[in-house]
Design a protein around this motif. Structure first.
Motif, PDB file in Angstrom:
ATOM      1  N   ARG A 130      -5.372  77.060 -18.782  1.00  0.00           N
ATOM      2  CA  ARG A 130      -4.758  77.920 -17.768  1.00  0.00           C
ATOM      3  C   ARG A 130      -5.542  78.017 -16.462  1.00  0.00           C
ATOM      4  O   ARG A 130      -5.018  78.490 -15.465  1.00  0.00           O
ATOM      5  N   ASN A 131      -6.784  77.579 -16.464  1.00  0.00           N
ATOM      6  CA  ASN A 131      -7.589  77.625 -15.241  1.00  0.00           C
ATOM      7  C   ASN A 131      -7.311  76.367 -14.418  1.00  0.00           C
ATOM      8  O   ASN A 131      -7.714  75.261 -14.781  1.00  0.00           O
ATOM      9  N   THR A 132      -6.621  76.528 -13.297  1.00  0.00           N
ATOM     10  CA  THR A 132      -6.219  75.383 -12.474  1.00  0.00           C
ATOM     11  C   THR A 132      -7.379  74.743 -11.730  1.00  0.00           C
ATOM     12  O   THR A 132      -7.229  73.669 -11.154  1.00  0.00           O
ATOM     13  N   THR A 133      -8.542  75.399 -11.720  1.00  0.00           N
ATOM     14  CA  THR A 133      -9.692  74.812 -11.038  1.00  0.00           C
ATOM     15  C   THR A 133     -10.451  73.833 -11.917  1.00  0.00           C
ATOM     16  O   THR A 133     -11.391  73.176 -11.444  1.00  0.00           O
ATOM     17  N   MET A 134     -10.083  73.721 -13.192  1.00  0.00           N
ATOM     18  CA  MET A 134     -10.752  72.785 -14.078  1.00  0.00           C
ATOM     19  C   MET A 134     -10.470  71.345 -13.641  1.00  0.00           C
ATOM     20  O   MET A 134      -9.341  71.029 -13.239  1.00  0.00           O
ATOM     21  N   ILE A 151      -2.677  67.228 -18.864  1.00  0.00           N
ATOM     22  CA  ILE A 151      -3.646  67.526 -19.923  1.00  0.00           C
ATOM     23  C   ILE A 151      -3.740  69.033 -20.147  1.00  0.00           C
ATOM     24  O   ILE A 151      -3.849  69.497 -21.294  1.00  0.00           O
ATOM     25  N   ARG A 152      -3.693  69.805 -19.073  1.00  0.00           N
ATOM     26  CA  ARG A 152      -3.741  71.266 -19.227  1.00  0.00           C
ATOM     27  C   ARG A 152      -2.538  71.769 -20.013  1.00  0.00           C
ATOM     28  O   ARG A 152      -2.644  72.714 -20.799  1.00  0.00           O
ATOM     29  N   ASP A 162     -18.633  68.510 -11.891  1.00  0.00           N
ATOM     30  CA  ASP A 162     -17.412  67.848 -12.354  1.00  0.00           C
ATOM     31  C   ASP A 162     -17.455  67.487 -13.836  1.00  0.00           C
ATOM     32  O   ASP A 162     -16.571  66.784 -14.332  1.00  0.00           O
ATOM     33  N   THR A 163     -18.494  67.940 -14.538  1.00  0.00           N
ATOM     34  CA  THR A 163     -18.638  67.636 -15.969  1.00  0.00           C
ATOM     35  C   THR A 163     -18.352  68.878 -16.804  1.00  0.00           C
ATOM     36  O   THR A 163     -18.903  69.952 -16.532  1.00  0.00           O
TER      37      THR A 163
END
Length: 358
Positions: A244-248, A254-255, A107-108
């Motif tokens: 653009r990476n929704t798994t971040m 913020i995205r 998660d970091t």
């Protein structure tokens, strides 16, 4: 003074690591600022990084933002223990001078950004126009750690602006990540504008008659553009992944902000690529100008030699001291030869001047 915990292991990184002797160094020396933010507001008081993390854990809300400047490995070891940072990322922080990149450890998030600063200089003596540094950002569920290497691109102004926008800070540690990335990309835009002014000035100088700009100066500026491009362009991949990476592990809002930063970065990266092409064309033009100037000089030299050859030839003929030569015994012979020399030389000068050889 409390002792510093032992350093984390850096095995598997592929780099040789020689441990330093265990000399306790206060981590606070490297800490520029440390604050706890709850509901978008900074809590009053002063916190050490361990105290701040304990306060967030006790409240079950908010996040910690710790800002560091040029920490050594013992100081980073202490920070890494409190915030559970991955040893590989900590090693990158210690060594510095990393290529812009994005790494995820559970998660970091670990984001490396290269900072750039414009150095004023004389256009005729280009030495260094871009200084570079690093900003590294760790973002976790309830903390942000920013590490800065170099004397420029401080983050105090970024913190102040964010503290004036509590709605933005309520979005969590990702808001700090976005603010730092936006600040760095804005500095790219400023530096790119200054470099563009340099290129425009150098282009004007190159095409000015009898200019003093040398090809070496243009080539040195081109080398500085290459350094700028290496610092700026690789960040695009990391910003695209963040936006653009929704798994971040970042809020949706913020995205969206990070996608806007990525667009600005793309624009400045394209400008820097254009600078490189413009300087390549400028070098070609400067070389062509040198060739034209050399041809012009050769024509002038040839014209002067041709004019000087006339009296030399006639004087050589009459200097052979034969008895039977035209006008040798005539009173007007000498003035006639001088008149002939003057007439031929004048005719040649007029002809060369008419054809732009003189």
């Amino acid at each position: 003074m409390p002792s510093i915990p032992p350093l984390p292991s850096f095995r598997g990184s592929g780099r040789a690591h020689t441990p330093l002797p265990h000399i306790p160094v206060p981590t606070a020396r490297a800490v520029v600022d440390c604050a706890v933010y709850v509901d978008g507001r900074r809590l009053p008081g002063h916190f050490g990084h361990a105290e701040a993390m304990a306060e967030v854990s006790k409240r079950g809300a908010g996040f910690v933002w710790v800002g560091l400047h040029d920490p050594d490995e013992y100081q980073m070891a202490d920070i890494a223990k409190v915030f559970d940072l991955h040893p590989l990322a900590v090693e990158d922080v210690i060594h510095g001078h990393q290529r812009p990149k994005l790494e995820r450890y559970d998660d970091t998030l670990f984001l490396v950004l290269r900072t750039v600063s414009y150095v004023p200089h004389e256009i005729h003596s280009v030495s260094e126009i871009v200084e570079t540094g690093d900003i590294m950002v760790f973002t976790g569920p309830n903390f942000t750690v920013t590490v800065r290497h170099g004397e420029h691109t401080g983050l105090a102004g970024v913190r102040k602006e964010l503290e004036d926008q509590p709605d933005q800070l309520m979005l969590g540690p990702g808001a700090v990540l976005h603010a730092v990335a936006d600040h760095v990309v804005d500095s790219y835009v400023t530096v790119a504008q200054s470099v563009e002014n340099d290129i425009d000035e150098m282009e004007e100088e190159v095409f000015t008659p009898r200019s003093t700009v040398t090809i070496e100066s243009i080539y040195q500026l081109k080398r500085e553009i290459v350094e700028l491009r290496r610092a700026v362009n690789p960040l695009g991949t990391a910003l695209e992944a963040l936006g653009r990476n929704t798994t971040m592990p970042l809020p949706k809002e913020i995205r969206r902000y990070l996608r806007d930063v990525a667009d600005h970065h793309t624009a400045v990266a394209e400008r820097i690529n254009d600078f490189d092409e413009a300087l390549s064309a400028l070098i070609t033009a400067a070389l062509a100008k040198v060739g034209v100037q050399q041809n012009t000089d050769m024509r002038k030299i040839s014209a002067r030699v041709a004019i000087a050859a006339v009296p030399t030839m006639i004087a050589g003929i009459y200097g052979m001291n034969f008895e039977h030569m035209p006008e040798l015994n005539q009173v007007w012979g000498y003035p006639a030869v001088l008149l002939l020399i003057a007439t031929v030389c004048t005719g040649l000068y007029i002809n060369f001047h008419r054809n732009n050889w003189l």
